[in-house]
Write a protein that holds these residues in place. Structure first.
Motif, PDB file in Angstrom:
ATOM      1  N   LEU A  53       1.333  59.321 -32.685  1.00  0.00           N
ATOM      2  CA  LEU A  53       0.469  59.283 -33.864  1.00  0.00           C
ATOM      3  C   LEU A  53       0.697  58.039 -34.711  1.00  0.00           C
ATOM      4  N   GLU A  54       1.919  57.568 -34.788  1.00  0.00           N
ATOM      5  CA  GLU A  54       2.201  56.389 -35.603  1.00  0.00           C
ATOM      6  C   GLU A  54       1.390  55.181 -35.152  1.00  0.00           C
ATOM      7  N   GLN A  55       1.008  55.149 -33.891  1.00  0.00           N
ATOM      8  CA  GLN A  55       0.227  54.024 -33.380  1.00  0.00           C
ATOM      9  C   GLN A  55      -1.203  54.015 -33.920  1.00  0.00           C
ATOM     10  N   PHE A  56      -1.631  55.155 -34.475  1.00  0.00           N
ATOM     11  CA  PHE A  56      -2.977  55.238 -35.041  1.00  0.00           C
ATOM     12  C   PHE A  56      -3.016  54.803 -36.509  1.00  0.00           C
ATOM     13  N   ALA A  57      -1.872  54.427 -37.071  1.00  0.00           N
ATOM     14  CA  ALA A  57      -1.795  54.129 -38.506  1.00  0.00           C
ATOM     15  C   ALA A  57      -2.749  53.017 -38.924  1.00  0.00           C
ATOM     16  N   GLY A  58      -3.006  52.076 -38.059  1.00  0.00           N
ATOM     17  CA  GLY A  58      -3.892  50.972 -38.421  1.00  0.00           C
ATOM     18  C   GLY A  58      -5.367  51.305 -38.304  1.00  0.00           C
ATOM     19  N   TYR A  59      -5.666  52.500 -37.790  1.00  0.00           N
ATOM     20  CA  TYR A  59      -7.060  52.870 -37.551  1.00  0.00           C
ATOM     21  C   TYR A  59      -7.494  54.134 -38.301  1.00  0.00           C
ATOM     22  N   ILE A  60      -6.566  55.048 -38.496  1.00  0.00           N
ATOM     23  CA  ILE A  60      -6.874  56.331 -39.146  1.00  0.00           C
ATOM     24  C   ILE A  60      -5.890  56.549 -40.285  1.00  0.00           C
ATOM     25  N   SER A  61      -6.408  56.851 -41.475  1.00  0.00           N
ATOM     26  CA  SER A  61      -5.541  57.085 -42.623  1.00  0.00           C
ATOM     27  C   SER A  61      -5.520  58.572 -42.966  1.00  0.00           C
ATOM     28  N   SER A  62      -4.420  58.995 -43.549  1.00  0.00           N
ATOM     29  CA  SER A  62      -4.288  60.386 -43.973  1.00  0.00           C
ATOM     30  C   SER A  62      -3.372  60.462 -45.182  1.00  0.00           C
ATOM     31  N   SER A  63      -3.813  61.190 -46.196  1.00  0.00           N
ATOM     32  CA  SER A  63      -2.992  61.369 -47.387  1.00  0.00           C
ATOM     33  C   SER A  63      -2.179  62.659 -47.320  1.00  0.00           C
ATOM     34  N   LYS A  64      -2.378  63.410 -46.228  1.00  0.00           N
ATOM     35  CA  LYS A  64      -1.660  64.677 -46.069  1.00  0.00           C
ATOM     36  C   LYS A  64      -1.097  64.751 -44.659  1.00  0.00           C
ATOM     37  N   LYS A  65       0.228  64.622 -44.560  1.00  0.00           N
ATOM     38  CA  LYS A  65       0.886  64.638 -43.265  1.00  0.00           C
ATOM     39  C   LYS A  65       2.031  65.652 -43.270  1.00  0.00           C
ATOM     40  N   ARG A  66       2.270  66.238 -42.112  1.00  0.00           N
ATOM     41  CA  ARG A  66       3.399  67.155 -41.971  1.00  0.00           C
ATOM     42  C   ARG A  66       4.086  66.882 -40.639  1.00  0.00           C
ATOM     43  N   SER A  67       5.401  66.722 -40.678  1.00  0.00           N
ATOM     44  CA  SER A  67       6.173  66.466 -39.474  1.00  0.00           C
ATOM     45  C   SER A  67       7.213  67.562 -39.295  1.00  0.00           C
ATOM     46  N   MET A  68       7.338  68.077 -38.066  1.00  0.00           N
ATOM     47  CA  MET A  68       8.271  69.160 -37.776  1.00  0.00           C
ATOM     48  C   MET A  68       9.118  68.810 -36.553  1.00  0.00           C
ATOM     49  N   TYR A  69      10.304  69.398 -36.501  1.00  0.00           N
ATOM     50  CA  TYR A  69      11.122  69.261 -35.299  1.00  0.00           C
ATOM     51  C   TYR A  69      10.464  70.042 -34.163  1.00  0.00           C
ATOM     52  N   PHE A  70      10.586  69.504 -32.952  1.00  0.00           N
ATOM     53  CA  PHE A  70      10.011  70.142 -31.773  1.00  0.00           C
ATOM     54  C   PHE A  70      11.148  70.381 -30.781  1.00  0.00           C
ATOM     55  N   ALA A  71      11.335  71.637 -30.387  1.00  0.00           N
ATOM     56  CA  ALA A  71      12.442  71.988 -29.496  1.00  0.00           C
ATOM     57  C   ALA A  71      11.941  72.737 -28.272  1.00  0.00           C
ATOM     58  N   GLU A  72      12.681  72.617 -27.172  1.00  0.00           N
ATOM     59  CA  GLU A  72      12.271  73.219 -25.908  1.00  0.00           C
ATOM     60  C   GLU A  72      13.447  73.951 -25.262  1.00  0.00           C
ATOM     61  N   TYR A 109      10.229  73.775 -35.918  1.00  0.00           N
ATOM     62  CA  TYR A 109      10.987  74.254 -37.073  1.00  0.00           C
ATOM     63  C   TYR A 109      11.097  73.125 -38.094  1.00  0.00           C
ATOM     64  N   ASP A 110      11.249  73.515 -39.357  1.00  0.00           N
ATOM     65  CA  ASP A 110      11.208  72.545 -40.445  1.00  0.00           C
ATOM     66  C   ASP A 110      12.578  72.043 -40.888  1.00  0.00           C
ATOM     67  N   ASN A 111      13.565  72.925 -40.916  1.00  0.00           N
ATOM     68  CA  ASN A 111      14.859  72.496 -41.442  1.00  0.00           C
ATOM     69  C   ASN A 111      15.969  72.719 -40.423  1.00  0.00           C
ATOM     70  N   PRO A 112      16.973  71.837 -40.417  1.00  0.00           N
ATOM     71  CA  PRO A 112      18.059  71.907 -39.446  1.00  0.00           C
ATOM     72  C   PRO A 112      18.828  73.225 -39.466  1.00  0.00           C
ATOM     73  N   ALA A 113      18.910  73.873 -40.637  1.00  0.00           N
ATOM     74  CA  ALA A 113      19.628  75.151 -40.716  1.00  0.00           C
ATOM     75  C   ALA A 113      18.957  76.202 -39.844  1.00  0.00           C
ATOM     76  N   ALA A 114      17.630  76.256 -39.906  1.00  0.00           N
ATOM     77  CA  ALA A 114      16.893  77.187 -39.054  1.00  0.00           C
ATOM     78  C   ALA A 114      17.024  76.786 -37.596  1.00  0.00           C
ATOM     79  N   GLY A 115      17.008  75.479 -37.348  1.00  0.00           N
ATOM     80  CA  GLY A 115      17.106  74.986 -35.980  1.00  0.00           C
ATOM     81  C   GLY A 115      18.408  75.350 -35.304  1.00  0.00           C
ATOM     82  N   SER A 116      19.490  75.456 -36.077  1.00  0.00           N
ATOM     83  CA  SER A 116      20.798  75.764 -35.479  1.00  0.00           C
ATOM     84  C   SER A 116      20.794  77.136 -34.816  1.00  0.00           C
TER      85      SER A 116
END
Length: 266
Positions: free
Chosen positions: A97-116, A236-243
């Motif tokens: 998604l970061e590669q789209f920064a020069g083409y698409i703007s957003s004032s509302k973003k959310r990033s989460m940890y992704f685990a498998e 998950y959002d926070n490392p405590a939950a991720g543990s």
């Protein structure tokens, strides 16, 4: 070269996506469920000069998900997304998604940890499953009421209809523990496909916490899904939950980001 994908591309598409089946859970599931010809879904692919597939873009209603393993035509994909007048959400791996920064703007973003989780090596060798059951349609109301009682779920509770649809279509499952007719702990999957499943809705009533109910239910669910040859993943959002998840064998594989097109929000 970018073009729309059709049914004859399916084998190549699935081979391309299966190398990172967790990251591509939503794309795989949507293709398996809705194919290439739906009015509300379209998929584009990009090939290099050696005729090798290098990137995919999925549109599901107002939502877009790009995926690539290396360099791709970001500008070309961005033009497709922007040209859709109903575009609301762009989501995917953070580095893509970061590669789209020069083409698409957003004032509302959310990033989460992704685990498998790919194997059950760290799951408990023996645990009590006697009180854990797989939810059926008649359990939907009890599950929904449990989630309503939990503060952490405020504002993110899916509808009763959505939960019922998931059970009916077998695109997800819920394992729960009940005290009489009242659900006191549950864990669910969603977006299940032939390769993977997303874990959601891990919760326990505050009056029954610290008894290991959620851990046992999650362990049972993971054990059963893995036996079917699928991998599991979760946000998950926070490392405590991720543990908690890491103790059972989930491993971080990146971050998942959502960009909201606030100009098209109602």
């Amino acid at each position: 070269m970018i073009r729309k994908l059709i049914e004859k591309d399916h084998e190549q598409v699935m081979s391309f996506l299966s190398e990172e089946r967790a990251i591509n859970l939503f794309i795989i599931g949507d293709i398996e469920n809705f194919g290439y010809e739906s009015d509300f879904q379209q998929i584009w692919g990009e090939w290099n000069e050696a005729d090798e597939m290098i990137a995919i873009l999925l549109r599901y209603k107002e939502n877009f998900i790009p995926y690539a393993k290396g360099p791709f035509d970001v500008e070309g994909f961005a033009k497709i997304i922007i040209s859709d007048g109903n575009f609301r959400i762009l989501s995917g791996k953070d580095d893509i998604l970061e590669q789209f920064a020069g083409y698409i703007s957003s004032s509302k973003k959310r990033s989460m940890y992704f685990a498998e989780m790919t194997n059950g090596d760290m799951l408990p060798r023996a645990f009590d499953r006697e009180d854990i059951r797989i939810a059926e349609e008649e359990d939907v109301e009890a599950i929904f009421l449990l989630r309503e009682r939990i503060e952490e779920f405020t504002g993110s509770i899916s509808s009763r209809e959505s939960l019922l649809h998931t059970i009916r279509t077998k695109t997800g499952r819920t394992y729960l523990v009940k005290e009489g007719d009242v659900a006191i702990s549950s864990v669910s999957t969603t977006a299940e496909n032939s390769m993977s499943a997303m874990v959601v809705g891990v919760c326990t009533d505050t009056a029954y916490r610290n008894e290991g109910l959620a851990s046992r239910s999650l362990s049972a669910l993971c054990e059963d899904v893995l036996k079917e040859g699928k991998t599991l993943c979760l946000f998950y959002d926070n490392p405590a939950a991720g543990s908690i998840y890491k103790r059972l064998g989930f491993k971080d594989i990146g971050r998942w980001t959502m960009w909201h097109n606030t100009e098209n929000q109602a």
